[in-house]
Design a protein around this motif. Structure first.
Motif, PDB file in Angstrom:
ATOM      1  N   LEU A 143       0.872  -1.173   0.000  1.00 45.77           N
ATOM      2  CA  LEU A 143       0.000   0.000   0.000  1.00 45.77           C
ATOM      3  C   LEU A 143       0.910   1.223   0.000  1.00 45.77           C
ATOM      4  O   LEU A 143       1.502   1.559   1.033  1.00 45.77           O
ATOM      5  CB  LEU A 143      -0.917  -0.003   1.225  1.00 45.77           C
ATOM      6  N   ILE A 199       4.379   7.287   7.157  1.00 45.13           N
ATOM      7  CA  ILE A 199       3.785   6.825   8.401  1.00 45.13           C
ATOM      8  C   ILE A 199       4.056   5.325   8.453  1.00 45.13           C
ATOM      9  O   ILE A 199       3.460   4.552   7.697  1.00 45.13           O
ATOM     10  CB  ILE A 199       2.299   7.196   8.514  1.00 45.13           C
ATOM     11  N   GLY A 200       5.014   4.949   9.280  1.00 45.15           N
ATOM     12  CA  GLY A 200       5.492   3.560   9.263  1.00 45.15           C
ATOM     13  C   GLY A 200       6.039   3.249   7.881  1.00 45.15           C
ATOM     14  O   GLY A 200       6.791   4.028   7.306  1.00 45.15           O
ATOM     15  N   THR A 230       4.371   3.055   5.085  1.00 45.35           N
ATOM     16  CA  THR A 230       3.585   3.577   3.977  1.00 45.35           C
ATOM     17  C   THR A 230       3.524   5.102   4.089  1.00 45.35           C
ATOM     18  O   THR A 230       4.312   5.692   4.819  1.00 45.35           O
ATOM     19  CB  THR A 230       2.194   2.893   3.918  1.00 45.35           C
ATOM     20  N   LEU A 251       1.041   8.900   3.928  1.00 44.74           N
ATOM     21  CA  LEU A 251      -0.192   9.658   3.738  1.00 44.74           C
ATOM     22  C   LEU A 251       0.103  10.729   2.701  1.00 44.74           C
ATOM     23  O   LEU A 251       1.187  11.326   2.704  1.00 44.74           O
ATOM     24  CB  LEU A 251      -0.633  10.355   5.025  1.00 44.74           C
ATOM     25  N   ALA A 280       1.552   8.216  15.451  1.00 42.94           N
ATOM     26  CA  ALA A 280       0.968   7.172  14.605  1.00 42.94           C
ATOM     27  C   ALA A 280       2.141   6.397  14.027  1.00 42.94           C
ATOM     28  O   ALA A 280       2.836   6.872  13.134  1.00 42.94           O
ATOM     29  CB  ALA A 280       0.110   7.800  13.517  1.00 42.94           C
ATOM     30  N   LYS A 281       2.393   5.191  14.590  1.00 47.41           N
ATOM     31  CA  LYS A 281       3.612   4.454  14.258  1.00 47.41           C
ATOM     32  C   LYS A 281       3.491   3.732  12.931  1.00 47.41           C
ATOM     33  O   LYS A 281       4.497   3.393  12.310  1.00 47.41           O
ATOM     34  CB  LYS A 281       3.858   3.388  15.334  1.00 47.41           C
ATOM     35  N   HIS A 282       2.263   3.487  12.526  1.00 49.24           N
ATOM     36  CA  HIS A 282       2.059   2.508  11.469  1.00 49.24           C
ATOM     37  C   HIS A 282       0.621   2.653  10.975  1.00 49.24           C
ATOM     38  O   HIS A 282      -0.291   2.870  11.771  1.00 49.24           O
ATOM     39  CB  HIS A 282       2.278   1.121  12.107  1.00 49.24           C
ATOM     40  N   LEU A 283       0.415   2.562   9.668  1.00 45.57           N
ATOM     41  CA  LEU A 283      -0.945   2.486   9.131  1.00 45.57           C
ATOM     42  C   LEU A 283      -1.378   1.028   9.236  1.00 45.57           C
ATOM     43  O   LEU A 283      -0.935   0.178   8.458  1.00 45.57           O
ATOM     44  CB  LEU A 283      -0.990   2.956   7.674  1.00 45.57           C
ATOM     45  N   ILE A 335      -1.491  -6.700   2.881  1.00 48.39           N
ATOM     46  CA  ILE A 335      -1.006  -6.181   1.613  1.00 48.39           C
ATOM     47  C   ILE A 335       0.298  -5.458   1.940  1.00 48.39           C
ATOM     48  O   ILE A 335       0.285  -4.396   2.557  1.00 48.39           O
ATOM     49  CB  ILE A 335      -2.058  -5.312   0.897  1.00 48.39           C
ATOM     50  N   GLY A 336       1.405  -6.082   1.589  1.00 52.35           N
ATOM     51  CA  GLY A 336       2.704  -5.568   2.020  1.00 52.35           C
ATOM     52  C   GLY A 336       2.733  -5.554   3.540  1.00 52.35           C
ATOM     53  O   GLY A 336       2.343  -6.513   4.194  1.00 52.35           O
ATOM     54  N   GLY A 337       3.172  -4.438   4.117  1.00 53.43           N
ATOM     55  CA  GLY A 337       3.302  -4.337   5.565  1.00 53.43           C
ATOM     56  C   GLY A 337       2.057  -3.841   6.256  1.00 53.43           C
ATOM     57  O   GLY A 337       2.067  -3.584   7.462  1.00 53.43           O
ATOM     58  N   THR A 338       0.958  -3.669   5.526  1.00 52.13           N
ATOM     59  CA  THR A 338      -0.262  -3.202   6.162  1.00 52.13           C
ATOM     60  C   THR A 338      -1.409  -4.142   5.761  1.00 52.13           C
ATOM     61  O   THR A 338      -1.170  -5.243   5.287  1.00 52.13           O
ATOM     62  CB  THR A 338      -0.523  -1.713   5.827  1.00 52.13           C
TER      63      THR A 338
END
Lengths: 140, 140
Positions: free
Chosen positions: A11, A54-55, A57, A59, B8-11, B54-57
């Motif tokens: 993503l 953000i991590g 991915t 925004l 926000a560390k990660h989506l 999906i990938g890392g999220t």
């Protein structure tokens, strides 16, 4: 190998359409600790835009600079909010041909230059209401 | 340390509200090569739901099971599409107190159990139109 048209590897970003990008960035910085953001003008799309990590991915924020642009109409009709999501794929040009051959509706049938690299948009009619951008993977 | 309410560390995921989750999952599998998906019923939210990497999220799909539910009203008013995005944060309970103290509008002022773990929703009025879910980081 998956028996699918392509593989969404990652993503790449989630894009949020807003009326005031600088005010929004300040809110997301103050609230969520997002890093410094470089707001750029993308003249052919009539938006101000910024990408922020953000991590693993990103925004993206976009603000229309012209009331007749697609993004301005989106905000007028639906209000501020998530505008599109972007998947990274390999071999974007071939992927678009394969999607088109399967009857998936595309806004762009060939890659074009976008803020994130070579990109194309799929039509939300085919994707259950989600405007999906595809970005070509870096050459490998 | 960032001078922000939280980081926000990660989506964690992007959630897509749809009318037919099984048809949607098949389309995303056939088109984007997403893996196998376990559709679960979340009775207190009156939805069928599925999370897929999906990938890392992750992508989450939700389908309302009751026409009076919030998700059903969302689809009726806005059509299928992105319903919310979810950020992972540390110390969710304390984060919610700090957000509330700063005047950020919250739907949930205390963590509650969700599909992704202990979660809370922020109100789109405060976040420039984006329904944002916060999920507590795994204990560390």
């Amino acid at each position: 190998m998956p028996d699918s048209v392509c593989t969404a590897k990652h993503l790449h970003h989630v894009c949020i359409a807003v009326k005031d990008i600088r005010d929004t960035v300040k809110f997301y910085q103050d609230t969520f600790g997002i890093g410094n953001v470089n707001v750029q003008e993308v003249t052919d799309q009539k938006v101000l835009a910024a990408l922020v990590k953000i991590g693993g991915t990103e925004l993206e924020f976009i603000q229309p600079t012209d009331p007749t642009s697609g993004v301005a109409r989106f905000i007028e009709q639906r209000g501020e909010g998530v505008h599109h999501i972007c998947f990274e794929v390999d071999h974007l040009a071939d992927t678009l041909k394969a999607l088109d051959a399967k009857g998936v509706q595309l806004i762009d049938k060939a890659p074009r230059k976008g803020l994130a690299g070579m990109i194309a948009f799929m039509h939300p009619r085919s994707t259950r209401g989600v405007l999906i951008e595809l970005v070509d993977s870096p050459a490998h």
